[in-house]
Scaffold this motif. Structure first.
Motif, PDB file in Angstrom:
ATOM      1  N   PRO A  42      -8.305  11.009  -3.912  1.00  0.00           N
ATOM      2  CA  PRO A  42      -8.372  11.309  -2.475  1.00  0.00           C
ATOM      3  C   PRO A  42      -8.465  12.790  -2.157  1.00  0.00           C
ATOM      4  N   LYS A  43      -7.783  13.628  -2.921  1.00  0.00           N
ATOM      5  CA  LYS A  43      -7.791  15.066  -2.643  1.00  0.00           C
ATOM      6  C   LYS A  43      -9.148  15.712  -2.929  1.00  0.00           C
ATOM      7  N   LEU A  54       0.853  -1.177   0.000  1.00  0.00           N
ATOM      8  CA  LEU A  54       0.000   0.000   0.000  1.00  0.00           C
ATOM      9  C   LEU A  54       0.887   1.224   0.000  1.00  0.00           C
ATOM     10  N   LEU A  55       0.770   2.005  -1.034  1.00  0.00           N
ATOM     11  CA  LEU A  55       1.869   2.911  -1.291  1.00  0.00           C
ATOM     12  C   LEU A  55       1.571   4.382  -1.383  1.00  0.00           C
ATOM     13  N   THR A  56       0.372   4.796  -1.661  1.00  0.00           N
ATOM     14  CA  THR A  56       0.171   6.210  -1.885  1.00  0.00           C
ATOM     15  C   THR A  56      -0.210   6.923  -0.615  1.00  0.00           C
ATOM     16  N   ALA A  57      -0.383   8.216  -0.742  1.00  0.00           N
ATOM     17  CA  ALA A  57      -0.546   9.070   0.415  1.00  0.00           C
ATOM     18  C   ALA A  57      -1.622   8.607   1.372  1.00  0.00           C
ATOM     19  N   GLY A  58      -2.829   8.413   0.850  1.00  0.00           N
ATOM     20  CA  GLY A  58      -3.932   8.060   1.723  1.00  0.00           C
ATOM     21  C   GLY A  58      -3.684   6.788   2.482  1.00  0.00           C
ATOM     22  N   VAL A  59      -2.984   5.849   1.854  1.00  0.00           N
ATOM     23  CA  VAL A  59      -2.735   4.574   2.501  1.00  0.00           C
ATOM     24  C   VAL A  59      -1.649   4.686   3.527  1.00  0.00           C
ATOM     25  N   LEU A  60      -0.607   5.407   3.180  1.00  0.00           N
ATOM     26  CA  LEU A  60       0.560   5.427   4.046  1.00  0.00           C
ATOM     27  C   LEU A  60       0.381   6.337   5.245  1.00  0.00           C
ATOM     28  N   ASP A  85      -8.998  10.620   4.533  1.00  0.00           N
ATOM     29  CA  ASP A  85      -7.788  10.788   5.335  1.00  0.00           C
ATOM     30  C   ASP A  85      -8.144  11.507   6.633  1.00  0.00           C
ATOM     31  N   ALA A  86      -7.141  11.702   7.470  1.00  0.00           N
ATOM     32  CA  ALA A  86      -7.384  12.282   8.788  1.00  0.00           C
ATOM     33  C   ALA A  86      -7.916  13.704   8.696  1.00  0.00           C
ATOM     34  N   THR A  87      -7.509  14.457   7.671  1.00  0.00           N
ATOM     35  CA  THR A  87      -7.975  15.834   7.527  1.00  0.00           C
ATOM     36  C   THR A  87      -9.477  15.885   7.267  1.00  0.00           C
ATOM     37  N   THR A  88      -9.953  15.056   6.325  1.00  0.00           N
ATOM     38  CA  THR A  88     -11.386  15.011   6.050  1.00  0.00           C
ATOM     39  C   THR A  88     -12.152  14.462   7.246  1.00  0.00           C
ATOM     40  N   ALA A  89     -11.561  13.484   7.922  1.00  0.00           N
ATOM     41  CA  ALA A  89     -12.200  12.945   9.123  1.00  0.00           C
ATOM     42  C   ALA A  89     -12.395  14.041  10.169  1.00  0.00           C
ATOM     43  N   ASP A  90     -11.406  14.907  10.322  1.00  0.00           N
ATOM     44  CA  ASP A  90     -11.517  16.018  11.273  1.00  0.00           C
ATOM     45  C   ASP A  90     -12.645  16.962  10.871  1.00  0.00           C
ATOM     46  N   ARG A  91     -12.774  17.221   9.569  1.00  0.00           N
ATOM     47  CA  ARG A  91     -13.818  18.132   9.112  1.00  0.00           C
ATOM     48  C   ARG A  91     -15.212  17.560   9.372  1.00  0.00           C
ATOM     49  N   ILE A  92     -15.372  16.250   9.187  1.00  0.00           N
ATOM     50  CA  ILE A  92     -16.664  15.631   9.476  1.00  0.00           C
ATOM     51  C   ILE A  92     -16.970  15.722  10.970  1.00  0.00           C
ATOM     52  N   ALA A  93     -15.972  15.471  11.799  1.00  0.00           N
ATOM     53  CA  ALA A  93     -16.156  15.560  13.246  1.00  0.00           C
ATOM     54  C   ALA A  93     -16.544  16.982  13.658  1.00  0.00           C
ATOM     55  N   LEU A  94     -15.887  17.967  13.064  1.00  0.00           N
ATOM     56  CA  LEU A  94     -16.207  19.364  13.367  1.00  0.00           C
ATOM     57  C   LEU A  94     -17.607  19.721  12.892  1.00  0.00           C
ATOM     58  N   ALA A  95     -17.997  19.209  11.721  1.00  0.00           N
ATOM     59  CA  ALA A  95     -19.332  19.492  11.189  1.00  0.00           C
ATOM     60  C   ALA A  95     -20.399  18.946  12.123  1.00  0.00           C
ATOM     61  N   LEU A  96     -20.213  17.736  12.629  1.00  0.00           N
ATOM     62  CA  LEU A  96     -21.183  17.142  13.544  1.00  0.00           C
ATOM     63  C   LEU A  96     -21.221  17.908  14.862  1.00  0.00           C
ATOM     64  N   ARG A  97     -20.075  18.359  15.326  1.00  0.00           N
ATOM     65  CA  ARG A  97     -20.033  19.131  16.569  1.00  0.00           C
ATOM     66  C   ARG A  97     -20.713  20.475  16.402  1.00  0.00           C
ATOM     67  N   ASP A  98     -20.387  21.187  15.312  1.00  0.00           N
ATOM     68  CA  ASP A  98     -20.952  22.513  15.094  1.00  0.00           C
ATOM     69  C   ASP A  98     -22.455  22.446  14.864  1.00  0.00           C
ATOM     70  N   GLY A  99     -22.892  21.355  14.215  1.00  0.00           N
ATOM     71  CA  GLY A  99     -24.318  21.227  13.947  1.00  0.00           C
ATOM     72  C   GLY A  99     -25.127  21.025  15.208  1.00  0.00           C
ATOM     73  N   GLY A 131       3.371  14.098  -1.560  1.00  0.00           N
ATOM     74  CA  GLY A 131       2.004  14.517  -1.844  1.00  0.00           C
ATOM     75  C   GLY A 131       1.326  15.204  -0.685  1.00  0.00           C
ATOM     76  N   SER A 132       0.268  15.959  -1.023  1.00  0.00           N
ATOM     77  CA  SER A 132      -0.445  16.736  -0.009  1.00  0.00           C
ATOM     78  C   SER A 132      -1.130  15.836   1.015  1.00  0.00           C
ATOM     79  N   GLY A 133      -1.431  14.599   0.642  1.00  0.00           N
ATOM     80  CA  GLY A 133      -2.081  13.698   1.580  1.00  0.00           C
ATOM     81  C   GLY A 133      -1.129  12.892   2.430  1.00  0.00           C
ATOM     82  N   SER A 134       0.171  13.170   2.323  1.00  0.00           N
ATOM     83  CA  SER A 134       1.175  12.363   3.021  1.00  0.00           C
ATOM     84  C   SER A 134       1.776  13.072   4.229  1.00  0.00           C
ATOM     85  N   GLN A 135       1.090  14.127   4.710  1.00  0.00           N
ATOM     86  CA  GLN A 135       1.672  14.883   5.822  1.00  0.00           C
ATOM     87  C   GLN A 135       1.917  14.008   7.043  1.00  0.00           C
ATOM     88  N   SER A 136       0.945  13.148   7.368  1.00  0.00           N
ATOM     89  CA  SER A 136       1.080  12.318   8.553  1.00  0.00           C
ATOM     90  C   SER A 136       2.257  11.358   8.420  1.00  0.00           C
TER      91      SER A 136
END
Length: 814
Positions: free
Chosen positions: A265-266, A19-25, A283-297, A643-648
């Protein structure tokens, strides 16, 4: 998440691809690191919003995101990927899918039973098929389909272009049983992983001829046998559409159709907000946004994140003043910036509102992230250096870095061949030893890497005394025409040293070192991120760094210096992890055993992890700069995706680099484009250190062997590495795999795999870090889908719990 397939060579075409690309790694974690038996290991449960079938509505369509359009629908070809796996899972028979515990489980939709009915003189397996099982054209599934697939995958007919599946070559014959619904398979050699065969099972119309196997099955499957059948493949739209199969004999599929839609993925956050997908790995960034959306709602408060959220009152006042000031040019610029920011805030707010319609499903994916150490050449060819790297790592800290923020168990993985929760899981890391800075430094000192080594002149490493070397050289000078063995070796050693010095000088000129490290596929993104050296950042007097040449051919593994000493260490190591009396007896005869035994009894230690008697004292606890030897610094090239999705993932790499710096190992971090990361660096061996992932498997004896098999020399001098991209292996490990794959007693086979795992740890070519998490965004109204963990999806159970959910997600938002 992205799943990029890798070349499989001539072995079993594995479900477990690298498993090699950003989202996977980027998103990993798990495994009981302290459990001493498989009974105490615990897996993380799947998160799929389970619901009884009577609570799931009939009808409607689900859009499911995949990374890209599958290049083939033939799961046995080398370019099959995760999209191929998802699609064929809904269309074709899988006889033994994995269950929630990571074990193969008989699928009653296709089989009434399957078991070994004879062991002597040869293994015979009898399959009894479900009496209702038919292909979509109405023909019964039977022995002809098994025979055709065996012949296509056995490797005997080169006309079939296949990533050959190990196990098929062990079959001697396939016959019809007592009736048409029985298939009798006789093996020429015992095969413990027989349940891995014939999954997926293709109809004889596809596997019976090379043309239909090689080309026909790449874009179409006219005959299927699953709850869904293939309706269309549209490259223009980037979709593969499945519809409910009228020939399906099992429980009726709840959905009318499933559309697998290619979404990078982007682009997945936007796709969710636009309502164009119901299910997608994130990825973790989108996961954070969903968590924030549920909290703010739920709290109704204004957004405190997103564009402009970090704007201070002073900055806002300054912007307003500029926009309304007397300087017309500055006012125009400020007004444009304010308008752009206003639109971004509105768009972000709209996306967050839309994201409230999704739930984040979390589990641990059956895959783990490892630190790979390339043992082919350079410092890591010495197993002492590899073990020093491993002993420097705080794997608990690395697991927590990735997993703790996600609320998942942050435990380092203890096995290469099983994950926590699977039968046979046992923490084998004790064969290498826990994190210990002093012992890591002692191993480096024993290998000759010292604080002042970078300033030393290169030493002649040819065997023999200095007097003998000088005499040989004098004799060679006097008799230039002589071609004696010693003179030739001296010449070769001299030429090699001069070439290395020249190469070091060249790489230090005008930034050429950075350009070469980035590689031939040098994109603007990778150049922008560039290359930097941990532990050697603008330090005065630092020696030049040796950058491996990507064009250098792969060579046969050479024995490490001090091979005799290391053999004794490995013998001690083997006796500590096995009850092999022969090994233990050999170890007991070692002249250094008394000293080693005393050291091995130290708390937290591991046999073979200490420097032999008489080695140099370890470096001080606080190391200043990389160590060196023979005029070269100990600097390893660490290749990471840019890649932009490989920050972690890069964050994990940088933490590893900091840990290595503490023991005197410098790391030269090279960031390369995601698309070339594996092909141009990992698979080709153009790295020292790298991070990538392997999926778990229910068949470690079959699927694990090509990953850890000892590389063999090819006729051209290169190495045949199969999938062992670390180039580290031993004959003993290979023997254990071979014994396990032929062992029909499951308990005995698992014990052999535990022994193999301990020796893989001891070789220190691959250091498992953590099991990857699985993060899936799912429409809140969907049931029986999400983060499946080990288990394969039951596509016929997926559906909406709200009967008004028919139509597209965009329609339902109106």
């Amino acid at each position: 998440m992205s799943h990029v397939g890798v070349p499989r060579g001539t072995v079993r075409k594995r479900r477990s691809l690298a498993l090699l690309t950003a989202g996977v790694l980027t998103i990993p974690a798990l495994a009981g690191c302290s459990s001493d038996s498989e009974e105490t290991s615990r897996g993380v449960p799947q998160d799929i919003a389970p619901a009884a079938r009577d609570r799931v509505a009939d009808g409607s369509t689900v859009n499911w995101a995949v990374d890209a359009m599958p290049t083939t629908l033939n799961a046995f070809q080398a370019d099959a990927d995760s999209a191929t796996t998802k699609i064929t899972g809904a269309l074709l028979p899988t006889l033994f899918p994995m269950d929630a515990a990571g074990q193969p489980k008989l699928n009653p939709d296709y089989l009434e039973s399957a078991k070994i009915i004879e062991r002597e003189p040869k293994q015979v397996v009898l399959y009894k098929l479900n009496q209702q099982a038919v292909w979509s054209d109405g023909r019964e599934i039977g022995a002809p389909d098994f025979v055709a697939q065996w012949r296509a995958l056995s490797g005997k007919d080169s006309a079939f272009w296949t990533a050959r599946n190990a196990g098929y070559e062990r079959i001697e014959k396939i016959e019809r049983g007592a009736d048409d619904l029985q298939v009798r398979v006789t093996f020429a050699k015992p095969y413990a992983d027989w349940r891995s065969l014939f999954s997926p099972l293709y109809p004889k119309e596809i596997t019976g001829k090379p043309d239909t196997f090689n080309d026909g099955a790449r874009t179409a499957l006219k005959n299927t046998a699953g709850p869904f059948q293939l309706k269309s493949v549209s490259k223009a739209k980037g979709t593969v559409t499945l519809v409910r199969s009228p020939r399906w004999w099992g429980e009726k599929a709840k959905l009318d159709s499933i559309v697998f839609r290619a979404v990078a993925p982007k682009d997945r956050t936007k796709a969710l907000a636009d309502g164009t997908v119901h299910i997608t790995d994130v990825d973790a960034t989108t996961a954070d946004r969903i968590a924030l959306a549920l909290r703010d709602g739920s709290n109704g408060q204004p957004l405190t994140h997103g564009p402009g959220a970090d704007l201070t009152p002073a900055a806002a006042l300054r912007s307003w003043a500029l926009a309304n000031g007397s300087d017309e040019e500055q006012a125009e610029i400020a007004q444009a910036a304010r308008e752009k920011n206003r639109k971004a805030v509105v768009a972000y707010g709209a996306e967050q509102k839309a994201l409230r319609g999704y739930a984040l499903r979390k589990s641990l994916e059956p895959a783990y992230t490892q630190l790979a150490l390339n043992g082919e050449s350079g410092p890591l060819a010495d197993d002492r250096v590899r073990r020093a790297v491993a002993r420097a790592l705080d794997r608990q800290e690395l697991a927590e870095t990735v997993l703790k923020p996600l609320g998942l168990p942050a435990k380092p993985l203890g096995s290469h061949l099983a994950l926590a929760g699977q039968p046979g899981y046992k923490d084998g890391s004790g064969a290498l030893g826990d994190q210990n800075t002093k012992e890591a430094q002692a191993l480096l000192a024993d290998a000759g890497w010292t604080q002042g080594g970078a300033a030393e002149k290169p030493k002649d490493t040819k065997a023999g005394s200095e007097a003998e070397k000088k005499a040989d050289k004098d004799e060679a000078d006097k008799k230039k025409d002589a071609e004696g063995k010693e003179g030739a070796e001296d010449k070769e050693g001299t030429e090699k040293t001069e070439a290395e010095e020249k190469k070091a000088d060249e790489t230090d000129k005008d930034g050429e070192k950075a350009d070469r490290a980035v590689g031939a596929d040098d994109s603007a993104a990778s150049r922008a991120e560039g290359l930097y050296i941990v532990g050697q950042d603008d330090k005065p007097g630092a020696a030049p760094v040796q950058v491996p040449d990507a064009s250098t051919a792969t060579h046969v593994l050479a024995p490490a210096r001090g091979a005799a000493v290391q053999s004794l260490a490995l013998l001690r190591q083997a006796s500590a992890v096995s009850e092999d009396s022969t090994t233990a007896e050999a170890a007991s005869k070692a002249t250094v055993q008394d000293k080693a035994t005393a050291q091995d009894k130290q708390p937290g230690g591991a046999a073979g992890a200490y420097a032999p008697l008489g080695t140099a004292a370890p470096a001080p606890a606080s190391v200043k700069g990389p160590l060196g030897k023979d005029g070269k610094t100990l600097t390893l090239r660490f290749v990471l995706p840019s890649g932009s999705g490989s920050q972690s993932l890069r964050g994990v790499g940088e933490r590893i680099a900091a840990m290595l710096e503490k023991i005197g190992i410098g790391t030269e971090i090279t960031k390369v484009p995601d698309e070339s990361y594996f092909k141009d660096h990992i698979a080709s061996g153009d790295y020292d250190l790298a991070l990538y992932s392997w999926p778990a498997t229910a068949y470690p004896a079959t699927d694990g062997r090509p990953i850890y098999a000892k590389p063999e020399p090819a006729t051209d001098g290169s190495l045949l590495v199969e999938q062992n991209y670390t180039r580290v292996g031993t004959d003993h490990i290979d023997q254990l795999f071979d014994q396990a794959v032929a062992e029909l007693d499951e308990k005995a086979a698992r014990e052999l795999m535990k022994q193999a795992d301990a020796r893989i740890w001891a070789a220190a070519g691959s250091i498992p870090l953590f099991q990857r998490p699985q993060l899936v965004a799912v429409d809140k109204k969907l049931a029986n889908v999400g983060a499946f963990g080990f288990a394969a999806p039951r596509y016929q159970d997926i559906g909406f719990t709200d009967r008004r959910a028919a139509g597209s997600p965009a329609d339902r938002k109106k």
